[in-house]
Design an enzyme around this catalytic site. Structure first.
Site, short mmCIF file in Angstrom:
data_model
loop_
_atom_site.label_atom_id
_atom_site.label_comp_id
_atom_site.label_asym_id
_atom_site.label_seq_id
_atom_site.Cartn_x
_atom_site.Cartn_y
_atom_site.Cartn_z
N SER A 110 99.17 37.23 120.76
CA SER A 110 97.91 36.71 121.28
C SER A 110 98.11 35.65 122.53
CB SER A 110 96.89 36.21 120.40
OG SER A 110 95.46 36.12 120.84
N ASN A 111 97.17 34.62 122.71
CA ASN A 111 97.02 33.62 123.73
C ASN A 111 95.94 32.62 122.94
OD1 ASN A 111 94.64 34.18 125.25
ND2 ASN A 111 95.65 35.98 125.52
#
Ligand code: CTP
Ligand code: CA
Length: 226
Positions: A33-34
């Protein structure tokens, strides 16, 4: 001069917003993810609501709560986000892709937790669909706005993205400026148009960025309708 009352200039307009990160699961307990917080997308939602619009937010996992009055469609992966955006696209007049969509997902998502087995671990990734491009290809009279975070050649790269994805403009921001971008309450953006022209805005709150963004979108919309 700060605005005191929002103009009710979006009554009857339908605004579709993607927000937050996506999660690309490797197995039931791990994902790629980020750090996207969702704040920019939720600020656009708040601004649109205060101007009288109807708002749907397709949101990846975020820890902030959605503005009252918005319909939230929670998603995790880019594929789920794509499906939800496609499902609401027909309904929309303005589409704002603030989401930080993961470019890749695992080629294979395991059904069981993967145990640690060796010194080296390789994950095969495959590209996710480009959601904005997909919507851009059937844009019609809608106004389509993208976001891009660049470390270099920002205007040139953002203009290329606006052209390739058939967006009306890209809201360019930078990951390095203090207090802005990921997780911050402020942002400093440049609106970049497909022809390479651009408009620099000073640092301001994400809500104020949203105000400028919707002003710009509305200009394009009136032009598109006449
Ligand atoms: N975007 C999207 N679907 C993707 C990737 C990006 O809809 N799979 C959207 C983002 O939400 C954003 C815009 O496209 O509004 C630009 O995102 P960005 O990551 O800058 O574009 P990419 O084409 O992925 O380019 P890069 O190789 O620089 O990451
Ligand atoms: Ca990307």
């Amino acid at each position: 001069v700060k605005r005191v009352f929002a103009p009710k200039d979006m009554v009857g307009r339908k605004v579709l917003i993607s927000a937050g990160p996506t999660r690309e699961y490797l197995d039931p307990v791990r994902f790629i993810s980020n750090p996207s917080s969702g704040k920019m997308g939720f600020a656009v939602a708040e601004e649109a609501l205060s101007r009288g619009a109807e708002v749907v937010i397709v949101s990846g996992p975020v820890s902030i709560s959605a503005p009252v009055g918005a319909t939230v469609v929670p998603v995790e992966s880019a594929m789920q986000m794509r499906d939800a955006m496609e499902a609401h696209f027909e309904w929309s007049d303005v589409v704002v892709m603030t989401a930080a969509v993961a470019d890749y997902r695992a080629a294979e998502q395991k059904n069981e937790k993967q145990a640690k087995v060796s010194e080296h671990f390789t994950i095969e990734l495959v590209p996710n669909p480009d959601i904005l491009s997909g919507l851009g290809s059937k844009k019609g009279n809608r106004v389509l706005v993208g976001f891009a975070m660049e470390t270099h050649a920002g205007v040139e790269r953002a203009a290329g993205k606006a052209r390739r994805k058939n967006a009306d403009f890209i809201c360019l921001n930078y990951p390095t400026r203090e207090g802005t971008a990921f997780g911050g309450d402020d942002n400093q953006v440049t609106f970049v148009f497909p022809d390479g022209t651009f408009q620099d805005l000073p640092r301001m709150s994400k809500r104020e960025v949203a105000e400028h963004l919707l002003d710009e979108a509305l200009k394009r919309m009136q032009w598109a309708i006449q």
